[in-house]
Design a protein around this motif. Structure first.
Motif, PDB file in Angstrom:
ATOM      1  N   VAL A  48       0.888  -1.219   0.040  1.00 31.82           N
ATOM      2  CA  VAL A  48      -0.152   0.064   0.144  1.00 31.82           C
ATOM      3  C   VAL A  48       0.841   1.078   0.053  1.00 31.82           C
ATOM      4  N   MET A  49       0.560   2.212  -0.806  1.00 29.76           N
ATOM      5  CA  MET A  49       1.596   3.348  -0.789  1.00 29.76           C
ATOM      6  C   MET A  49       1.039   4.418  -1.407  1.00 29.76           C
ATOM      7  N   VAL A  50       1.321   5.444  -0.766  1.00 36.15           N
ATOM      8  CA  VAL A  50       1.108   6.901  -1.122  1.00 36.15           C
ATOM      9  C   VAL A  50       1.891   7.445  -1.975  1.00 36.15           C
ATOM     10  N   THR A  51       1.397   8.265  -3.197  1.00 37.51           N
ATOM     11  CA  THR A  51       2.352   8.791  -4.205  1.00 37.51           C
ATOM     12  C   THR A  51       1.588   9.675  -5.121  1.00 37.51           C
ATOM     13  N   HIS A  52       2.572  10.457  -5.355  1.00 39.17           N
ATOM     14  CA  HIS A  52       2.137  11.504  -6.498  1.00 39.17           C
ATOM     15  C   HIS A  52       2.914  11.128  -7.696  1.00 39.17           C
ATOM     16  N   ASP A  53       3.771  10.406  -7.744  1.00 39.70           N
ATOM     17  CA  ASP A  53       4.539   9.765  -8.966  1.00 39.70           C
ATOM     18  C   ASP A  53       3.674   9.039  -9.926  1.00 39.70           C
ATOM     19  N   PRO A  54       3.310   9.453 -11.039  1.00 35.64           N
ATOM     20  CA  PRO A  54       2.233   8.599 -11.891  1.00 35.64           C
ATOM     21  C   PRO A  54       2.863   7.253 -12.581  1.00 35.64           C
ATOM     22  N   GLU A  55       4.105   7.251 -12.536  1.00 34.39           N
ATOM     23  CA  GLU A  55       4.764   6.203 -12.910  1.00 34.39           C
ATOM     24  C   GLU A  55       4.662   5.043 -12.077  1.00 34.39           C
ATOM     25  N   LEU A  56       4.885   5.434 -10.565  1.00 31.01           N
ATOM     26  CA  LEU A  56       4.645   4.426  -9.596  1.00 31.01           C
ATOM     27  C   LEU A  56       3.182   3.990  -9.512  1.00 31.01           C
ATOM     28  N   ALA A  57       2.328   5.076  -9.571  1.00 29.77           N
ATOM     29  CA  ALA A  57       0.862   4.562  -9.382  1.00 29.77           C
ATOM     30  C   ALA A  57       0.563   3.687 -10.567  1.00 29.77           C
ATOM     31  N   ALA A  58       0.917   3.877 -11.728  1.00 27.97           N
ATOM     32  CA  ALA A  58       0.707   3.098 -13.142  1.00 27.97           C
ATOM     33  C   ALA A  58       1.072   1.546 -13.062  1.00 27.97           C
ATOM     34  N   ARG A  59       2.082   1.366 -11.761  1.00 27.88           N
ATOM     35  CA  ARG A  59       2.348  -0.209 -11.718  1.00 27.88           C
ATOM     36  C   ARG A  59       1.698  -0.848 -10.504  1.00 27.88           C
ATOM     37  N   ALA A  60       0.804   0.071  -9.972  1.00 28.14           N
ATOM     38  CA  ALA A  60      -0.338  -0.542  -9.091  1.00 28.14           C
ATOM     39  C   ALA A  60      -1.428  -1.373  -9.707  1.00 28.14           C
ATOM     40  N   ASN A  61      -1.950  -2.326  -9.071  1.00 28.36           N
ATOM     41  CA  ASN A  61      -3.347  -2.947  -9.707  1.00 28.36           C
ATOM     42  C   ASN A  61      -4.614  -2.215  -9.125  1.00 28.36           C
ATOM     43  N   ARG A  62      -4.249  -1.228  -8.330  1.00 25.19           N
ATOM     44  CA  ARG A  62      -5.518  -0.647  -7.745  1.00 25.19           C
ATOM     45  C   ARG A  62      -5.119   0.734  -7.280  1.00 25.19           C
ATOM     46  N   ILE A  63      -5.991   1.782  -7.715  1.00 28.08           N
ATOM     47  CA  ILE A  63      -5.711   3.054  -7.443  1.00 28.08           C
ATOM     48  C   ILE A  63      -6.962   3.518  -6.729  1.00 28.08           C
ATOM     49  N   VAL A  64      -6.724   3.980  -5.267  1.00 27.10           N
ATOM     50  CA  VAL A  64      -7.682   4.417  -4.539  1.00 27.10           C
ATOM     51  C   VAL A  64      -7.470   6.096  -4.321  1.00 27.10           C
ATOM     52  N   ARG A  65      -8.502   6.822  -5.014  1.00 28.79           N
ATOM     53  CA  ARG A  65      -8.447   8.272  -4.657  1.00 28.79           C
ATOM     54  C   ARG A  65      -9.198   8.955  -3.586  1.00 28.79           C
TER      55      ARG A  65
END
Length: 231
Positions: A201-218
């Motif tokens: 579970v990661m908090v990030t502003h990095d779009p490249e890191l977020a793109a590697r997740a299989n789930r996005i919680v906004r």
């Protein structure tokens, strides 16, 4: 390890005012899921991470880690649960400046109760192996001040995996790194996570890191406004 948040809320007192940081958070994170928490500054991302990890307790609702209600545990019990099951990676690395890279990785192993997966006699060798896996086999005896930002984050990642955690929490792990170094750290973090079959579970502003997740919680305004699963 499954993470369940039910009706989660967090409020803080500021003088005569009560500030609501999180409201009515309902979230289930499945074992081995890679989830990225996104949102503008002040949306409650880091607060949520702290509650899910048991670093803080909610004002309302509850968090359960693999069936353990964190609010029902004492501070020492939560600390033992974190030591056994949870790893952390922070934006600011959080390395101890007076310890070498290997000694920093050894810290969570030596603070354990002796019943961990790594026998005390093998702690030093295990720390060395982890640092070699993150490409720092030639930096074992270097202090944080002798390492670049990317190298310090690699030490922090090695330390986070030292106790074979079932859950890894990362708070802006590439926030203090340049784009090229950040990409290398992302590859390392995701690769080690998948190899270890850890929930991330990661908090990030990095779009490249977020793109590697299989789930996005906004998050926005302390509430979940979108929850997207990816294949």
């Amino acid at each position: 390890m499954m993470i369940v948040a039910e009706g989660l809320g967090k409020k803080y007192k500021s003088g005569s005012r009560t500030l609501s940081v999180l409201e009515d958070i309902n979230l289930v994170i499945q074992p081995q899921e890679i989830a990225a928490v996104l949102g503008p500054s002040g949306s409650g991302k880091t607060t949520l991470l702290g509650l899910l990890a048991g670093l803080d307790l909610p004002s309302e609702g509850r968090v359960r880690l693999n069936g353990h209600d964190l609010s029902a545990l004492g501070e020492d019990e939560r600390a033992r649960l974190r030591a056994r099951s949870i790893g952390f990676v922070f934006q600011t690395f959080q390395l101890i400046p007076t310890l070498t890279a290997r000694e920093n990785v050894m810290v969570p192993l030596e603070l354990g109760d002796g019943t961990g997966l790594v026998p005390r006699s093998q702690v030093g060798a295990h720390a060395r192996d982890l640092l070699e896996r993150v490409g720092l086999g030639d930096r074992l005896d270097h202090y944080p001040a002798q390492l670049s930002g990317g190298e310090q984050q690699r030490v922090a990642i090695a330390r986070a995996f030292a106790n074979h955690p079932t859950i890894l929490f990362a708070d802006e792990p590439t926030g203090n790194l340049d784009a090229e170094t950040g990409k290398a750290v992302i590859d390392l973090l995701i690769g080690l996570n998948r190899e270890s079959r850890t929930t991330l579970v990661m908090v990030t502003h990095d779009p490249e890191l977020a793109a590697r997740a299989n789930r996005i919680v906004r998050l926005a305004g302390g509430r979940i406004v979108a929850d997207e699963r990816r294949s």
